[in-house]
Enzyme design. Sequence first.
Site, PDB file in Angstrom:
ATOM      1  N   ASP A   1     -45.240 -43.137  -3.564  1.00  0.00           N
ATOM      2  CA  ASP A   1     -46.618 -43.610  -3.528  1.00  0.00           C
ATOM      3  C   ASP A   1     -46.866 -44.348  -4.843  1.00  0.00           C
ATOM      4  OD1 ASP A   1     -49.086 -43.078  -1.643  1.00  0.00           O
ATOM      5  OD2 ASP A   1     -49.879 -42.907  -3.666  1.00  0.00           O
TER       6      ASP A   1
ATOM      7  N   VAL B   1     -51.605 -31.215  -1.137  1.00  0.00           N
ATOM      8  CA  VAL B   1     -52.571 -30.823  -0.107  1.00  0.00           C
ATOM      9  C   VAL B   1     -51.947 -31.087   1.255  1.00  0.00           C
ATOM     10  CG1 VAL B   1     -54.832 -31.256   0.926  1.00  0.00           C
ATOM     11  CG2 VAL B   1     -54.579 -31.257  -1.569  1.00  0.00           C
TER      12      VAL B   1
ATOM     13  N   ALA C   1     -50.101 -34.894   4.647  1.00  0.00           N
ATOM     14  CA  ALA C   1     -50.081 -34.248   3.335  1.00  0.00           C
ATOM     15  C   ALA C   1     -50.158 -35.327   2.260  1.00  0.00           C
ATOM     16  CB  ALA C   1     -48.822 -33.407   3.156  1.00  0.00           C
ATOM     17  N   LYS C   2     -50.408 -34.915   1.054  1.00  0.00           N
ATOM     18  CA  LYS C   2     -50.374 -35.830  -0.085  1.00  0.00           C
ATOM     19  C   LYS C   2     -50.181 -35.018  -1.347  1.00  0.00           C
ATOM     20  CE  LYS C   2     -50.627 -40.318  -0.659  1.00  0.00           C
ATOM     21  NZ  LYS C   2     -50.017 -41.293   0.265  1.00  0.00           N
ATOM     22  N   GLY C   3     -49.573 -35.619  -2.357  1.00  0.00           N
ATOM     23  CA  GLY C   3     -49.366 -34.944  -3.622  1.00  0.00           C
ATOM     24  C   GLY C   3     -49.625 -35.869  -4.789  1.00  0.00           C
TER      25      GLY C   3
END
Length: 431
Positions: free
Chosen positions: A161, A75, A120-122
């Site tokens: 992460d 995202v 952003a992040k995944g």
Amino acid sequence: MAVSVDLEQAAAEAALEKEMNPWEAQAARFEFAAKKLDLDAGIWKVLSQPNREIIVHFPVMMDDGRIEVFTGYRVQHSMARGPAKGGIRYAPDVSLDEVRALASWMTWKCAVVNIPFGGAKGGVICDPKKMSQGELERLTRRYTAEMIDVFGPEKDVPAPDVNTNEQTMAWIMDTYSMHMRQTVTSVVTGKPINIGGSRGRSAATGRGVSVACDQALQYLNKKPADCRVVVQGFGNVGSNAALLLREKGYKVIGIAEWDGGLYNADGINIPALVEHRKKNGSIRNFSGASEANSEELLTTACEILIPAAHENVITSRNAGAVKARILVEGANGPTTPAADDILEKNGVFVVPDILANAGGVTASYFEWVQDRMGYFWTEDEVNDRLDRLMTQSFHDVIRYAEAHSVNNRIAAYMLAIDRVAYTTKQRGIYA
């Protein structure tokens, strides 16, 4: 009567579930801060939703010859101020709402510390504890291949992460580089040092937390020697924060982990505990402290409480029992909005996540800069730059809180939203 009790319990559980939804929590804080700023309605609409959401389903060959299909997300919330930036997590409970929330938090976090990234992040839904190293490598490379048009040094820069690390980043960098037909070190951060990683990066988030503690004490006219600390989570962030705080003279009296906690009123020997965990894989059975209930440690008498593990640790159910004078959020989203109200009413000084744990993304920015210019700094240089930036950002938030008569969290959101909104207006709306 039994039916009535069941309905009440169901309603309470539904309310708690909504309270603990990370996207709902982020949205509630954004809305409150946006109202305080009297944010333009159009910009409000732009910033209240992610810019882009990617969902992929991809096959991976397992060690026993089976083919499993995994679901992955990326995202991108905003790229108004620069390339999207954010970690990738591997966990069985990864959800789109969680990734959306984390992406938006990254936008605000980068803006709070004023670095030129968006958020952003995944994530990939999987259980890395049940996967071999080979399976994790194949999963990582295939996920990267699915995202090959999404990632890029000028577009979207991933980082480690939950359940990912520098080896994961090395696989991503190598896969991306193979597709580009050239070595592109700046496509990820959090890499091993010998392939473009930055000195000081691994301890940076914990270091930033320790700087936030220092600044909070100075602001409240307290001294480290008089300060008892409880840390929830003893992973990368919690352990490094605890080590640095002990070096600075703080007394770390409690460590809470998923499989049990430790307590010593005279202070825990953190370097010895780090060695114990390396040797045994757990903090349990450490001779330098008594065993303690991790939940109870969150409400133990102390000056500073540092939740440094995961979301939704402080909720409406336990916030009223928190005895800490200062809450410094090492994790993303550890406190729910309902808990915020209780903490504020009880006079707890909160250093919010988008400020307190921003040391990690700040050091990632430093790594990206070094990769792009091909010149690398010493660890002291990285740490000095990090300390200065975190200190400046803390005072920026405090000034905003005082000027607008709001708490620190809302001040941090207001400052971040103001910066992103200003850039968005400057750039204009392309149509």
